[in-house]
Design an enzyme around this catalytic site. Structure first.
Site, PDB file in Angstrom:
ATOM      1  N   VAL A  19       0.562  -1.271   0.028  1.00  0.00           N
ATOM      2  CA  VAL A  19      -0.131   0.053  -0.014  1.00  0.00           C
ATOM      3  C   VAL A  19       0.761   1.201  -0.147  1.00  0.00           C
ATOM      4  O   VAL A  19       0.521   2.209  -0.672  1.00  0.00           O
ATOM      5  CB  VAL A  19      -0.753  -0.103   1.180  1.00  0.00           C
ATOM      6  CG1 VAL A  19      -2.050   1.190   1.051  1.00  0.00           C
ATOM      7  CG2 VAL A  19      -1.749  -1.250   1.441  1.00  0.00           C
ATOM      8  N   TYR A 142      -3.916 -11.654  14.604  1.00  0.00           N
ATOM      9  CA  TYR A 142      -4.097 -10.318  13.796  1.00  0.00           C
ATOM     10  C   TYR A 142      -5.317  -9.615  14.064  1.00  0.00           C
ATOM     11  O   TYR A 142      -5.197  -8.383  13.918  1.00  0.00           O
ATOM     12  CB  TYR A 142      -3.789 -10.857  12.463  1.00  0.00           C
ATOM     13  CG  TYR A 142      -4.245  -9.585  11.151  1.00  0.00           C
ATOM     14  CD1 TYR A 142      -2.927  -9.123  11.146  1.00  0.00           C
ATOM     15  CD2 TYR A 142      -5.188  -9.359  10.542  1.00  0.00           C
ATOM     16  CE1 TYR A 142      -2.932  -8.122   9.812  1.00  0.00           C
ATOM     17  CE2 TYR A 142      -5.275  -8.584   9.348  1.00  0.00           C
ATOM     18  CZ  TYR A 142      -4.250  -7.759   9.387  1.00  0.00           C
ATOM     19  OH  TYR A 142      -4.078  -6.891   8.213  1.00  0.00           O
ATOM     20  N   LYS A 146      -5.880  -5.649  15.421  1.00  0.00           N
ATOM     21  CA  LYS A 146      -6.206  -4.707  14.449  1.00  0.00           C
ATOM     22  C   LYS A 146      -7.568  -3.987  15.022  1.00  0.00           C
ATOM     23  O   LYS A 146      -7.795  -2.842  15.097  1.00  0.00           O
ATOM     24  CB  LYS A 146      -6.468  -5.335  13.205  1.00  0.00           C
ATOM     25  CG  LYS A 146      -5.390  -5.607  12.357  1.00  0.00           C
ATOM     26  CD  LYS A 146      -4.886  -4.320  11.756  1.00  0.00           C
ATOM     27  CE  LYS A 146      -3.687  -4.492  10.816  1.00  0.00           C
ATOM     28  NZ  LYS A 146      -2.984  -3.239  10.498  1.00  0.00           N
ATOM     29  N   HIS A 185      -0.735 -13.308   0.522  1.00  0.00           N
ATOM     30  CA  HIS A 185      -2.217 -13.360   0.365  1.00  0.00           C
ATOM     31  C   HIS A 185      -2.602 -14.095  -1.086  1.00  0.00           C
ATOM     32  O   HIS A 185      -1.609 -14.455  -1.810  1.00  0.00           O
ATOM     33  CB  HIS A 185      -2.863 -11.839   0.109  1.00  0.00           C
ATOM     34  CG  HIS A 185      -2.917 -11.554   1.340  1.00  0.00           C
ATOM     35  ND1 HIS A 185      -1.937 -10.331   1.817  1.00  0.00           N
ATOM     36  CD2 HIS A 185      -3.704 -11.590   2.635  1.00  0.00           C
ATOM     37  CE1 HIS A 185      -2.338  -9.651   3.204  1.00  0.00           C
ATOM     38  NE2 HIS A 185      -3.208 -10.449   3.618  1.00  0.00           N
TER      39      HIS A 185
HETATM   40  P1  NDP Z   1       3.266  -5.089   3.504  1.00  0.00           P
HETATM   41  O1  NDP Z   1       3.542  -6.256   4.155  1.00  0.00           O
HETATM   42  O2  NDP Z   1       3.439  -5.117   1.946  1.00  0.00           O
HETATM   43  O3  NDP Z   1       4.198  -3.985   4.091  1.00  0.00           O
HETATM   44  C1  NDP Z   1       4.420  -3.942   5.554  1.00  0.00           C
HETATM   45  C2  NDP Z   1       5.216  -2.592   5.742  1.00  0.00           C
HETATM   46  O4  NDP Z   1       5.409  -2.546   7.213  1.00  0.00           O
HETATM   47  C3  NDP Z   1       6.556  -2.747   5.206  1.00  0.00           C
HETATM   48  O5  NDP Z   1       7.006  -1.253   4.789  1.00  0.00           O
HETATM   49  C4  NDP Z   1       7.336  -2.822   6.410  1.00  0.00           C
HETATM   50  O6  NDP Z   1       8.735  -2.421   6.267  1.00  0.00           O
HETATM   51  C5  NDP Z   1       6.637  -2.229   7.781  1.00  0.00           C
HETATM   52  N1  NDP Z   1       6.992  -2.891   8.977  1.00  0.00           N
HETATM   53  C6  NDP Z   1       6.643  -4.254   8.999  1.00  0.00           C
HETATM   54  N2  NDP Z   1       7.201  -4.466  10.383  1.00  0.00           N
HETATM   55  C7  NDP Z   1       7.523  -3.274  10.910  1.00  0.00           C
HETATM   56  C8  NDP Z   1       8.436  -2.943  11.946  1.00  0.00           C
HETATM   57  N3  NDP Z   1       8.541  -3.614  13.159  1.00  0.00           N
HETATM   58  N4  NDP Z   1       8.674  -1.426  12.221  1.00  0.00           N
HETATM   59  C9  NDP Z   1       8.617  -0.711  11.244  1.00  0.00           C
HETATM   60  N5  NDP Z   1       7.786  -1.071   9.890  1.00  0.00           N
HETATM   61  C10 NDP Z   1       7.526  -2.340   9.781  1.00  0.00           C
HETATM   62  O7  NDP Z   1       1.785  -4.740   4.101  1.00  0.00           O
HETATM   63  P2  NDP Z   1       0.549  -3.868   3.185  1.00  0.00           P
HETATM   64  O8  NDP Z   1       1.035  -2.931   2.269  1.00  0.00           O
HETATM   65  O9  NDP Z   1       0.013  -5.202   2.585  1.00  0.00           O
HETATM   66  O10 NDP Z   1      -0.349  -3.501   4.255  1.00  0.00           O
HETATM   67  C11 NDP Z   1      -0.438  -2.133   4.510  1.00  0.00           C
HETATM   68  C12 NDP Z   1      -1.402  -2.121   5.668  1.00  0.00           C
HETATM   69  O11 NDP Z   1      -2.603  -2.488   5.236  1.00  0.00           O
HETATM   70  C13 NDP Z   1      -1.400  -2.763   6.965  1.00  0.00           C
HETATM   71  O12 NDP Z   1      -1.697  -2.136   8.051  1.00  0.00           O
HETATM   72  C14 NDP Z   1      -2.171  -4.175   6.503  1.00  0.00           C
HETATM   73  O13 NDP Z   1      -2.686  -4.735   7.917  1.00  0.00           O
HETATM   74  C15 NDP Z   1      -3.664  -3.561   5.960  1.00  0.00           C
HETATM   75  N6  NDP Z   1      -4.071  -4.488   5.044  1.00  0.00           N
HETATM   76  C16 NDP Z   1      -3.555  -5.285   4.288  1.00  0.00           C
HETATM   77  C17 NDP Z   1      -4.297  -6.037   3.287  1.00  0.00           C
HETATM   78  C18 NDP Z   1      -3.663  -6.895   2.386  1.00  0.00           C
HETATM   79  O14 NDP Z   1      -4.370  -7.502   1.728  1.00  0.00           O
HETATM   80  N7  NDP Z   1      -2.521  -6.711   1.893  1.00  0.00           N
HETATM   81  C19 NDP Z   1      -5.650  -6.194   3.839  1.00  0.00           C
HETATM   82  C20 NDP Z   1      -6.100  -5.332   4.548  1.00  0.00           C
HETATM   83  C21 NDP Z   1      -5.516  -4.438   5.406  1.00  0.00           C
HETATM   84  P3  NDP Z   1       9.878  -3.168   5.548  1.00  0.00           P
HETATM   85  O15 NDP Z   1       9.585  -3.117   3.958  1.00  0.00           O
HETATM   86  O16 NDP Z   1      11.008  -2.267   5.785  1.00  0.00           O
HETATM   87  O17 NDP Z   1       9.792  -4.698   5.946  1.00  0.00           O
END
Ligand code: NDP
Length: 320
Positions: A19, A142, A146, A185
């Site tokens: 995202v 999870y 959330k 996913h």
């Molecule tokens: P991604 O797994 O693609 O990205 C996760 C991001 O979180 C990365 O930028 C990662 O950084 C960062 N991150 C993870 N752990 C840490 C930490 N301990 N400290 C700092 N940063 C951290 O996630 P999405 O883009 O898919 O999801 C974005 C949001 O949308 C989330 O809140 C998710 O719960 C929500 N969501 C996602 C869905 C989906 O289908 N994907 C569906 C509905 C909601 P790095 O790249 O450095 O690891």
């Protein structure tokens, strides 16, 4: 166009994820003179740790926060690491929201998910039903972490007047997704499997029966909607960001669309011995439609075509 010309500085946690990347490319393609954006990765600071989170906020002093960082994964990863999903997300959300309060952030938008809704419910699900019963057992870690964001947002508002809110997207997919074969996913996982099956000249094997129904949102559409929320949505209560109920598709249909996008000739087989997860979780987007009746979602086949093309072109560097 916005009436407000006040300078705003937006900090995006999880800026390197699916995202975050979509938001970044949208902001780059449509820059606003009064907005500055900072996209964080976990390398900029581990947001599970309050001291590191404070350092990040101290450095950037944001006026607005899009809190996307999370431990994220598909059904099988969720079933395996329930405690990690619970703790990592609880810690991250607590540190980020508390920093938002401490540093006087005027708007924070966090991300929930439609998969956190009660398992036993009536359909369509809407924003008022998040806390109406236990979530599905497959992802309760999870889900509870959330759900607490919504509780925290209300408490921060009632005790401190903070304007923190949340969005509830359905399944997201697009470029820069996690295409790992075990942890991803459904759409990115199937795209990667399809890529391999095509090379081996084998049919695509889909885990489960293919009958569950899902609403998917393209990351580029979610980026546009999230920007609108950050700029113009002024409720504490969450808002579902989803295509309509009529646009729900089965996993079988999704697999067919992926096969088509990949130019696969070998067909599909289903492994019905594997878990299907929830059979459906139809969400209502009528709150969104009240605000934005004319918003146009990208047709799903087009979005899948673009994602497959991105994956094939970026195979060497894609997260997998
Ligand atoms: P991604 O797994 O693609 O990205 C996760 C991001 O979180 C990365 O930028 C990662 O950084 C960062 N991150 C993870 N752990 C840490 C930490 N301990 N400290 C700092 N940063 C951290 O996630 P999405 O883009 O898919 O999801 C974005 C949001 O949308 C989330 O809140 C998710 O719960 C929500 N969501 C996602 C869905 C989906 O289908 N994907 C569906 C509905 C909601 P790095 O790249 O450095 O690891």
């Amino acid at each position: 166009k916005r009436a407000c010309t006040e300078k705003i500085k937006v900090l995006v946690t999880g800026g390197t994820g699916l995202v975050g990347r979509a938001l970044e490319s949208h902001v780059i393609s449509d820059p606003q003179p009064n907005e500055e954006w900072i996209f964080l990765s976990s390398k900029d600071g581990d947001l599970r740790d309050m001291a590191q989170a404070r350092r990040v906020f101290e450095l950037h002093r944001p006026t607005h926060v899009a809190h996307l960082a999370a431990m994220v994964g598909g059904l099988f990863k969720n079933m395996k690491y329930k405690l990690d999903f619970l703790r990592e997300n609880l810690l991250m959300n607590d540190c980020v929201l508390e920093c938002c309060r401490e540093f006087g952030v005027s708007r924070c938008v966090s991300c929930l998910s439609t998969c956190i809704f009660p398992d036993k419910t009536t359909y369509p699900i809407d924003e008022t039903m998040i806390h109406n019963g236990p979530p599905h057992d497959s992802n309760f870690g999870y889900a509870y972490a959330k759900r607490l964001i919504d509780i925290q947002n209300r408490a921060y508002h009632e005790q401190y007047g903070c304007m923190f809110t949340s969005v509830i997207p359905t399944n997201i997919f697009g470029p820069h997704d996690n295409f790992n074969l075990q942890d991803s996913h459904v759409i990115p996982g199937l795209i990667h499997k399809c890529y391999i099956a095509k090379q081996k000249d084998e049919p695509l094997t889909v885990l489960g029966t293919g009958s569950p129904l899902r609403q998917f949102i393209y990351s580029k559409d979610l980026a546009r909607l999230s920007l609108w929320v950050l700029r113009e949505y002024h409720e504490i209560d969450p808002i579902i960001l989803s295509v309509g109920e009529e646009d729900e598709v089965s996993i079988r249909e999704v697999a067919l669309m992926i096969n088509k996008a990949m130019g696969m000739k070998q067909g599909i087989q289903f492994d019905g011995s594997k878990s299907d997860g929830q059979l459906k979780k139809t969400a209502s987007n009528s709150k969104l439609r009240k605000y934005l009746p004319d918003f146009k979602f990208t047709p799903i086949q087009q979005a899948i075509d673009e994602t497959v093309q991105w994956f094939c072109e970026n195979y060497d560097t894609a997260r997998k």
